[in-house]
Structures are given as C-alpha cells and as structure tokens.
Design a protein around this motif. Structure first.
Motif, PDB file in Angstrom:
ATOM      1  N   ILE A 170       0.838  -1.208   0.000  1.00 33.31           N
ATOM      2  CA  ILE A 170       0.000   0.000   0.000  1.00 33.31           C
ATOM      3  C   ILE A 170       0.867   1.249   0.000  1.00 33.31           C
ATOM      4  O   ILE A 170       0.636   2.196  -0.766  1.00 33.31           O
ATOM      5  CB  ILE A 170      -0.954  -0.016   1.203  1.00 33.31           C
ATOM      6  N   GLY A 171       1.864   1.289   0.864  1.00 30.01           N
ATOM      7  CA  GLY A 171       2.719   2.469   0.941  1.00 30.01           C
ATOM      8  C   GLY A 171       3.516   2.691  -0.324  1.00 30.01           C
ATOM      9  O   GLY A 171       3.657   3.829  -0.791  1.00 30.01           O
ATOM     10  N   LEU A 172       4.034   1.608  -0.924  1.00 33.00           N
ATOM     11  CA  LEU A 172       4.821   1.752  -2.146  1.00 33.00           C
ATOM     12  C   LEU A 172       3.954   2.182  -3.320  1.00 33.00           C
ATOM     13  O   LEU A 172       4.336   3.076  -4.097  1.00 33.00           O
ATOM     14  CB  LEU A 172       5.528   0.432  -2.456  1.00 33.00           C
ATOM     15  N   PHE A 173       2.766   1.584  -3.471  1.00 33.65           N
ATOM     16  CA  PHE A 173       1.873   1.983  -4.562  1.00 33.65           C
ATOM     17  C   PHE A 173       1.408   3.435  -4.386  1.00 33.65           C
ATOM     18  O   PHE A 173       1.290   4.180  -5.361  1.00 33.65           O
ATOM     19  CB  PHE A 173       0.671   1.055  -4.619  1.00 33.65           C
ATOM     20  N   ALA A 174       1.163   3.826  -3.130  1.00 32.52           N
ATOM     21  CA  ALA A 174       0.767   5.220  -2.886  1.00 32.52           C
ATOM     22  C   ALA A 174       1.896   6.167  -3.259  1.00 32.52           C
ATOM     23  O   ALA A 174       1.664   7.240  -3.849  1.00 32.52           O
ATOM     24  CB  ALA A 174       0.380   5.397  -1.412  1.00 32.52           C
ATOM     25  N   ALA A 175       3.133   5.775  -2.923  1.00 29.92           N
ATOM     26  CA  ALA A 175       4.270   6.630  -3.268  1.00 29.92           C
ATOM     27  C   ALA A 175       4.439   6.744  -4.780  1.00 29.92           C
ATOM     28  O   ALA A 175       4.715   7.830  -5.308  1.00 29.92           O
ATOM     29  CB  ALA A 175       5.540   6.065  -2.624  1.00 29.92           C
ATOM     30  N   ILE A 176       4.284   5.629  -5.504  1.00 25.86           N
ATOM     31  CA  ILE A 176       4.408   5.668  -6.971  1.00 25.86           C
ATOM     32  C   ILE A 176       3.331   6.562  -7.570  1.00 25.86           C
ATOM     33  O   ILE A 176       3.602   7.372  -8.469  1.00 25.86           O
ATOM     34  CB  ILE A 176       4.325   4.243  -7.545  1.00 25.86           C
ATOM     35  N   TYR A 177       2.114   6.425  -7.071  1.00 20.67           N
ATOM     36  CA  TYR A 177       1.035   7.245  -7.617  1.00 20.67           C
ATOM     37  C   TYR A 177       1.280   8.738  -7.350  1.00 20.67           C
ATOM     38  O   TYR A 177       1.147   9.568  -8.258  1.00 20.67           O
ATOM     39  CB  TYR A 177      -0.297   6.820  -7.014  1.00 20.67           C
ATOM     40  N   LEU A 178       1.647   9.061  -6.112  1.00 23.85           N
ATOM     41  CA  LEU A 178       1.820  10.470  -5.764  1.00 23.85           C
ATOM     42  C   LEU A 178       2.991  11.100  -6.508  1.00 23.85           C
ATOM     43  O   LEU A 178       2.932  12.277  -6.876  1.00 23.85           O
ATOM     44  CB  LEU A 178       2.033  10.607  -4.254  1.00 23.85           C
ATOM     45  N   SER A 179       4.048  10.319  -6.749  1.00 26.68           N
ATOM     46  CA  SER A 179       5.234  10.908  -7.375  1.00 26.68           C
ATOM     47  C   SER A 179       5.179  10.901  -8.904  1.00 26.68           C
ATOM     48  O   SER A 179       5.780  11.766  -9.539  1.00 26.68           O
ATOM     49  CB  SER A 179       6.492  10.171  -6.909  1.00 26.68           C
ATOM     50  N   GLU A 180       4.462   9.937  -9.500  1.00 21.79           N
ATOM     51  CA  GLU A 180       4.514   9.774 -10.950  1.00 21.79           C
ATOM     52  C   GLU A 180       3.198  10.078 -11.661  1.00 21.79           C
ATOM     53  O   GLU A 180       3.216  10.422 -12.843  1.00 21.79           O
ATOM     54  CB  GLU A 180       4.948   8.342 -11.299  1.00 21.79           C
ATOM     55  N   TYR A 181       2.082   9.931 -10.986  1.00 19.47           N
ATOM     56  CA  TYR A 181       0.795  10.060 -11.670  1.00 19.47           C
ATOM     57  C   TYR A 181      -0.049  11.235 -11.171  1.00 19.47           C
ATOM     58  O   TYR A 181      -0.763  11.853 -11.950  1.00 19.47           O
ATOM     59  CB  TYR A 181      -0.021   8.761 -11.514  1.00 19.47           C
ATOM     60  N   ALA A 182       0.012  11.517  -9.875  1.00 19.74           N
ATOM     61  CA  ALA A 182      -0.854  12.560  -9.318  1.00 19.74           C
ATOM     62  C   ALA A 182      -0.399  13.938  -9.768  1.00 19.74           C
ATOM     63  O   ALA A 182       0.809  14.202  -9.913  1.00 19.74           O
ATOM     64  CB  ALA A 182      -0.847  12.480  -7.790  1.00 19.74           C
ATOM     65  N   GLY A 183      -1.364  14.819  -9.988  1.00 20.16           N
ATOM     66  CA  GLY A 183      -1.051  16.192 -10.344  1.00 20.16           C
ATOM     67  C   GLY A 183      -0.605  16.981  -9.127  1.00 20.16           C
ATOM     68  O   GLY A 183      -0.756  16.538  -7.981  1.00 20.16           O
ATOM     69  N   PRO A 184      -0.067  18.175  -9.346  1.00 20.55           N
ATOM     70  CA  PRO A 184       0.438  18.971  -8.220  1.00 20.55           C
ATOM     71  C   PRO A 184      -0.640  19.293  -7.177  1.00 20.55           C
ATOM     72  O   PRO A 184      -0.372  19.255  -5.978  1.00 20.55           O
ATOM     73  CB  PRO A 184       0.956  20.247  -8.902  1.00 20.55           C
ATOM     74  N   LYS A 185      -1.858  19.601  -7.620  1.00 19.90           N
ATOM     75  CA  LYS A 185      -2.909  19.956  -6.671  1.00 19.90           C
ATOM     76  C   LYS A 185      -3.317  18.754  -5.831  1.00 19.90           C
ATOM     77  O   LYS A 185      -3.487  18.858  -4.606  1.00 19.90           O
ATOM     78  CB  LYS A 185      -4.111  20.520  -7.432  1.00 19.90           C
ATOM     79  N   LEU A 186      -3.504  17.608  -6.495  1.00 20.16           N
ATOM     80  CA  LEU A 186      -3.882  16.409  -5.749  1.00 20.16           C
ATOM     81  C   LEU A 186      -2.766  15.984  -4.808  1.00 20.16           C
ATOM     82  O   LEU A 186      -3.020  15.590  -3.660  1.00 20.16           O
ATOM     83  CB  LEU A 186      -4.196  15.276  -6.729  1.00 20.16           C
ATOM     84  N   ARG A 187      -1.533  16.065  -5.251  1.00 22.16           N
ATOM     85  CA  ARG A 187      -0.402  15.695  -4.408  1.00 22.16           C
ATOM     86  C   ARG A 187      -0.302  16.605  -3.184  1.00 22.16           C
ATOM     87  O   ARG A 187      -0.006  16.151  -2.080  1.00 22.16           O
ATOM     88  CB  ARG A 187       0.891  15.765  -5.214  1.00 22.16           C
ATOM     89  N   ALA A 188      -0.565  17.886  -3.372  1.00 18.45           N
ATOM     90  CA  ALA A 188      -0.478  18.832  -2.252  1.00 18.45           C
ATOM     91  C   ALA A 188      -1.511  18.533  -1.181  1.00 18.45           C
ATOM     92  O   ALA A 188      -1.314  18.898  -0.019  1.00 18.45           O
ATOM     93  CB  ALA A 188      -0.656  20.259  -2.777  1.00 18.45           C
ATOM     94  N   VAL A 189      -2.598  17.871  -1.549  1.00 13.39           N
ATOM     95  CA  VAL A 189      -3.639  17.530  -0.568  1.00 13.39           C
ATOM     96  C   VAL A 189      -3.474  16.112  -0.051  1.00 13.39           C
ATOM     97  O   VAL A 189      -3.566  15.856   1.159  1.00 13.39           O
ATOM     98  CB  VAL A 189      -5.042  17.704  -1.205  1.00 13.39           C
ATOM     99  N   ALA A 190      -3.203  15.162  -0.966  1.00 10.15           N
ATOM    100  CA  ALA A 190      -3.172  13.748  -0.581  1.00 10.15           C
ATOM    101  C   ALA A 190      -1.971  13.401   0.294  1.00 10.15           C
ATOM    102  O   ALA A 190      -2.094  12.638   1.257  1.00 10.15           O
ATOM    103  CB  ALA A 190      -3.167  12.874  -1.835  1.00 10.15           C
ATOM    104  N   LYS A 191      -0.798  13.936  -0.011  1.00  9.70           N
ATOM    105  CA  LYS A 191       0.399  13.585   0.761  1.00  9.70           C
ATOM    106  C   LYS A 191       0.285  14.004   2.222  1.00  9.70           C
ATOM    107  O   LYS A 191       0.563  13.201   3.112  1.00  9.70           O
ATOM    108  CB  LYS A 191       1.638  14.192   0.101  1.00  9.70           C
ATOM    109  N   PRO A 192      -0.127  15.246   2.527  1.00  4.63           N
ATOM    110  CA  PRO A 192      -0.293  15.592   3.950  1.00  4.63           C
ATOM    111  C   PRO A 192      -1.364  14.751   4.646  1.00  4.63           C
ATOM    112  O   PRO A 192      -1.203  14.382   5.821  1.00  4.63           O
ATOM    113  CB  PRO A 192      -0.685  17.074   3.915  1.00  4.63           C
TER     114      PRO A 192
END
Length: 487
Positions: free
Chosen positions: A274-296
């Motif tokens: 789960i953690g690795l797939f979440a990291a791949i998605y946030l770093s490679e697929y998610a846009g800047p706006k989604l990443r700014a919300v999802a990561k925190p």
C-alpha cells in the motif's frame, strides 16, 4: 534556586554581555565600524558565547554528578540492618528518595516547616500519615533508618544546589568579564565565534552517538547480572516462556521472538504494497494539486499516537475479524486479540512511514532518466517498472528495513491487539505476544530487581536493541552503497 531560574539568569547575563561587548568594541574604534576587525555583532556574540557556554557546561556536569555523589554518600551511611534479605540497596535508596521528595513537598505546601522536616522522628510522628496529608503516598511505614537517610539526602541536596548556583554564576560572571575585556578593535571575534559555532554543531552531531552509548551502558550491567543468575543457552534457545516470581521460571526468548517477527511480517505485508503503490502514484501520476492535498492527509496517520491504534485494534479490528473468522464464521479465531489483529493495525500505522520515504526516494531519481525512457518510446508504466523502480530500489529496500525495525519495537498495539500468550504457532488468528510487551509486564509492579524474573526485562531489551540496531545499520549500508550508482 530552581534550575530553570538559574538557566534564565545565565541567559540574561549572556544578553547583557552581548550588549557590553558590542559597545566596548565600538568604543575602542571611536564608533567607526570600518576600524573593527569583525562586525560589531561578532564582538557581542563572543561575549555572550563565553558567558553562556561554560556556565551551561558546568551546570550540566553538576546535575549529572551530584545525584551519584549524594546517593553514594547516603547509601554508605545506611546501617546493614536497613538492607534485609527481601530488599536490596537500590530499593532502600528508592524509599529514601521518595521520603526526601515527600518532605520537600510537605514543606513547599506549608504543612510543615523546614526545621520540622529536619528534626522529624519516626518514634514520635507517623511520617506516612503526615506526608499523606500533603498528597504524598508511601507504600509502607517509614523506618528510622530510612527517615535519617532521607533527611541527610535533603541536606546534601540543598548544599549541592546552593554550591551549584554559586559556582555557575561565578563562572558566568568571570567569563563574561573576560569576554568584555577582549572586545577591542583588533580582536578577531569573528574567528572565535565561528569556531564556537563549529564546536556546537559537532556537539549536536555527537548526541546521537552518545545516546546510543548511554542506552547500551544502561542495559548492559543489568543484562550481565541476569546471565549470572540464568543460563544464556536456556534464554536464547528455550522454547517456553513461563516466569514465576516464586521460583522455577522458564525464560526462553524464542516464543517472544517468534511473536515479534510474525506480527512484524504481517504488518509489512500490509504496509509495503500500500505504501509503495501510494508513493508511486503520488510521485509519478498525481497532479500537483492532488499531491499537495493527498500527501499531507496520508502523513497524518504518522501523527496518531500508538495507543489510539491499540484501541482501534482492540475495539474495532479485533471484533470485526472475530465476526468473520471466529465462531460466527470459519471458527479459526477464539478472541479478538490475535496476531492478525495487531499485524493489520500496525501495518496501517506503517503505511505513511513507507510511503513518505519511498516517495522521497522516487522523486530523487533524476528526471533525465525519465526523459531518456520516454525518448526511446516507453510508456509511463514501462518507465516506472523498468527505470524508476530499479533506480530507487536500494532506497526503497532501506525504507522497508527501517519500517521493519519500527514494527519490531512497537508496544501498545501489541499489548492491546495481540494478547499476552507466549507460544510458537503458525496460526495468525492465535493470540501471541512480543518482546516489548513482556518487557512492560516484567517491569510492572513491585518487582525485585535482584531476581531473574525482573532482570530478564533488561536482557530482552538488549536483544531487541541489537536486532533493531542491526536492521538500521543494514538499511543505511544498502542506501549508501547503491545510491551512488544513480547520482
């Protein structure tokens, strides 16, 4: 004088020294900054540094040494009859300190005067009842030997604190005056301040090593005492954990290690994918706006206290699993506390740990490697599988090993979610326990620290320390050895 007030006074002297040093330097140059070797602030910082640093060093050393000197002196004054076959000198000194603190509390609340505390005798006063009126709870009646030792302890502590205050203030004032005298336009204040800051940084960097050494030293003496009373082969290779303070204990660590590793394995099986797939998605697929919300939001999980996770395991996950795998379902699970319960909740706790580290590692892969893959016609998923993950793999392995060491050292989730049974079983729905849980149970209550049943907690702690330290060192070795290939 309270230590906090002493620290504040030293800091105030440092501020005063800063102002005086700066003014004296400017006065030596007739107010012209250009004649000074260094900026005026360096002269002030030189005086402040020389005022605060030596005084704080004396204060820290004094606070570390004084308790040992007082304890050693007071313990030598205790008669032999004060230490019986059922007690140890350490337990007697613990009672002495508790009574001394109780007398200080009674004096501070105005229940008794300082002279009454110094002259109080057990023959004429019920010390336990008197201190109970001040809110100090004592487990047993106070003997005359303990009372005399407590009064001596208070007296020596007062004298030591007074001497500490005088010495620290004299050191601060002396070095402050010396620093002010040095403040002239030819003095190389900048060089001195920069060397002082370098020393401060080196000291801060050394704290981690000193902390590790302190942990080892605090464990090793009691661990040696345990192995003098209990065979090391029975401890490391014993298959039964059955402590009995009445004698005849079997203290084999293998059932505890098995429970620890079993729960940690389940936790990693949950957290790593789960953690690795979440990291791949946030770093490679998610846009800047989604990443700014999802990561925190994902990292909020890391800030939840472990006791809350433990309650979640006990009240929610355990009953839910029992309803499916217990008597109402497959019949594999006897109670809500089981290896699976603790493993699942611990895995949830480790998700942000794995995700955050893996995300940082994946983002550190050079963009040129991605561009080169895309230039050769690879798709985004192919780039992730064949370029990014292989490049980041050493760091990801290091993150997984660090997460494993975090799982091995967890306590509250195990205590509330896994049960207390020390057994060797392959069934993940059985209740088991871990090394950390047994450390807590062996040191809870009025344990006799001369018995193997209490000293075994230190041997367990030392074993766990060696295992987690080894995992951390191995993880750092992998990261440092292979990261250079991609820089």
């Amino acid at each position: 004088m309270p230590t906090l007030w002493l620290v504040l006074i030293v800091v105030a002297l440092g501020v005063i020294g800063f102002v005086l040093g700066r003014l004296k330097a400017l006065a030596s140059a007739d107010g012209d900054n250009r004649k000074l070797h260094s900026l005026p602030s360096y002269y002030g910082s030189n005086v402040a540094m020389k005022t605060i640093a030596p005084a704080m060093g004396v204060l820290v050393v004094w606070l570390l040494v004084q308790p040992f000197v007082v304890n050693s002196t007071v313990s030598d004054l205790l008669p032999d009859r004060a230490v019986s076959a059922d007690t140890t000198l350490g337990l007697v000194m613990s009672d002495v300190r508790r009574v001394a603190d109780g007398l200080d509390t009674a004096v501070s609340v105005g229940l008794i005067s300082a002279d009454e505390a110094d002259d109080m005798r057990t023959e004429f006063t019920n010390v336990r009842e008197r201190l109970g009126q001040a809110g100090v709870a004592l487990g047993s009646e106070v003997s005359s030997e303990v009372m005399s030792a407590a009064q001596r302890y208070r007296s020596m502590s007062r004298v030591g604190n007074l001497a500490m205050t005088v010495v620290v203030l004299l050191v601060a004032l002396g070095f402050c005056g010396w620093g002010v005298m040095q403040s002239n336009m030819d003095y190389r204040a900048r060089n001195v301040v920069e060397k002082g800051m370098l020393g401060l940084l080196v000291t801060a960097a050394s704290l981690a090593i000193l902390t590790t050494v302190g942990i080892v030293l605090s464990l090793i003496s009691n661990t040696i005492q345990f192995f003098q009373r209990y065979p090391a082969t029975d401890f490391f290779f014993g298959l039964t954990w059955s402590p009995s303070f009445g004698g005849g204990s079997q203290l084999g660590i293998l059932p505890l290690l098995w429970g620890t590793l079993y729960i940690s394995l389940i936790a990693l099986l949950v957290a790593v994918p789960i953690g690795l797939f979440a990291a791949i998605y946030l770093s490679e697929y998610a846009g800047p706006k989604l990443r700014a919300v999802a990561k925190p939001l994902l990292e909020v999980l890391a800030g939840i206290p472990t006791i809350v996770y433990g309650l979640f395991a006990l009240l929610t996950v355990g009953p839910m699993l029992q309803s499916v795998f217990g008597d109402g379902g497959f019949g594999w699970m006897q109670a809500g506390t089981a290896v699976m319960t603790a493993g699942l909740v611990m895995g949830i706790m480790l998700i942000p740990f794995v995700s955050s580290l893996s995300d940082d590692i994946i983002n550190s892969v050079p963009q040129s490697m991605r561009d080169g893959s895309y230039g050769l016609g690879a798709t985004q998923s192919e780039t992730v599988r064949h370029v990014i993950l292989p490049a980041a793999l050493p760091g990801i392995v290091g993150a997984i090993l660090l997460a494993a060491s975090r799982a091995i050292g967890e306590t509250m989730i195990v205590v509330l979610g896994a049960g207390a049974a020390a057994r060797l079983s392959l069934n993940p729905f059985d209740a088991m326990t871990t090394v950390t849980a047994k450390i807590v149970s062996q040191l809870t209550g009025d344990a006799d620290f001369s018995s193997p049943e209490a000293l075994v907690a230190f041997a367990l702690g030392m074993t766990l320390f060696v295992i987690t330290l080894g995992l951390n060192v191995f993880a750092l070795y992998i990261v440092r050895k292979y990261r250079e290939q991609y820089e």
